[in-house]
Design a protein around this motif. Structure first.
Motif, PDB file in Angstrom:
ATOM      1  N   TYR A  93       0.836  -1.197   0.000  1.00 22.73           N
ATOM      2  CA  TYR A  93       0.000   0.000   0.000  1.00 22.73           C
ATOM      3  C   TYR A  93       0.878   1.257   0.000  1.00 22.73           C
ATOM      4  O   TYR A  93       1.729   1.405   0.871  1.00 22.73           O
ATOM      5  CB  TYR A  93      -0.922  -0.030   1.218  1.00 22.73           C
ATOM      6  N   GLY A  94       0.674   2.124  -0.967  1.00 24.11           N
ATOM      7  CA  GLY A  94       1.430   3.378  -1.041  1.00 24.11           C
ATOM      8  C   GLY A  94       2.863   3.201  -1.488  1.00 24.11           C
ATOM      9  O   GLY A  94       3.721   4.050  -1.198  1.00 24.11           O
ATOM     10  N   ALA A  95       3.149   2.106  -2.190  1.00 28.44           N
ATOM     11  CA  ALA A  95       4.519   1.815  -2.615  1.00 28.44           C
ATOM     12  C   ALA A  95       5.192   3.025  -3.244  1.00 28.44           C
ATOM     13  O   ALA A  95       4.603   3.720  -4.081  1.00 28.44           O
ATOM     14  CB  ALA A  95       4.514   0.651  -3.605  1.00 28.44           C
ATOM     15  N   GLY A  96       6.418   3.279  -2.824  1.00 24.31           N
ATOM     16  CA  GLY A  96       7.176   4.408  -3.363  1.00 24.31           C
ATOM     17  C   GLY A  96       7.899   5.153  -2.257  1.00 24.31           C
ATOM     18  O   GLY A  96       7.772   4.827  -1.081  1.00 24.31           O
ATOM     19  N   LYS A  97       8.619   6.182  -2.684  1.00 22.38           N
ATOM     20  CA  LYS A  97       9.482   6.918  -1.768  1.00 22.38           C
ATOM     21  C   LYS A  97       8.690   7.966  -0.974  1.00 22.38           C
ATOM     22  O   LYS A  97       7.832   8.649  -1.542  1.00 22.38           O
ATOM     23  CB  LYS A  97      10.567   7.599  -2.590  1.00 22.38           C
ATOM     24  N   VAL A  98       9.007   8.093   0.309  1.00 23.65           N
ATOM     25  CA  VAL A  98       8.403   9.116   1.166  1.00 23.65           C
ATOM     26  C   VAL A  98       9.519  10.012   1.704  1.00 23.65           C
ATOM     27  O   VAL A  98      10.488   9.513   2.280  1.00 23.65           O
ATOM     28  CB  VAL A  98       7.634   8.481   2.350  1.00 23.65           C
TER      29      VAL A  98
END
Ligand code: MN
Length: 148
Positions: A93-98
């Motif tokens: 869920y929400g895969a990616g860079k933060v």
């Protein structure tokens, strides 16, 4: 307040995000996280009622007056999420860079079911801001703008 939805969406053995819990004393902090998910957006979070109340803003939050942004309310996050930066793994869920885009303290000036007014003291966001419910666009939709 509950983090049930937050926990349901995540597998904490596989994502670096914190599991967290609701805490009793709420510090007056806010954070904005730039989130490179399938669609780039900015997650605006206000510490309130022992959790981080959260909104996803599809465009960069305004630093000046006169620009209104749609802010879609999302599930409450644990307070410790305010320190989170990292890579949510593919397939999650929400895969990616933060990345933390801004962080600071706030003073709550008004709290109504349909309206929050607060003064932000961050590095990028400084001034009086409003979150105003905007039901015409959907039940979770709010407007976010600077008013002073
Ligand atoms: Mn997000």
């Amino acid at each position: 307040m509950s983090l049930e939805k937050y926990k349901q969406k995540r597998l904490f053995t596989e994502t670096p995000e914190p599991p967290g819990e609701v805490v009793e004393q709420t510090p007056s902090i806010f954070v904005v996280q730039e989130h490179h998910a399938s669609h780039l957006h900015w997650d605006f979070r206000l510490a309130m009622d022992g959790v981080l109340k959260s909104w996803a803003i599809p465009k960069e939050p305004p630093t000046e007056k006169g620009i209104k942004r749609l802010a879609v309310q999302t599930e409450d996050h644990p307070l410790e999420y305010a320190d989170f930066e990292g890579e949510i793994p593919p397939g999650h869920y929400g895969a990616g860079k933060v990345i933390i885009w801004d962080k600071g303290t706030y003073e709550l000036l008004k709290k109504e079911p349909e309206k929050l007014v607060f003064k932000l003291e961050g590095n990028r966001l400084k001034g009086t801001y409003v979150l105003l419910r905007f039901p015409k666009a959907g039940p979770k939709n709010w407007l976010f703008f600077r008013k002073g």
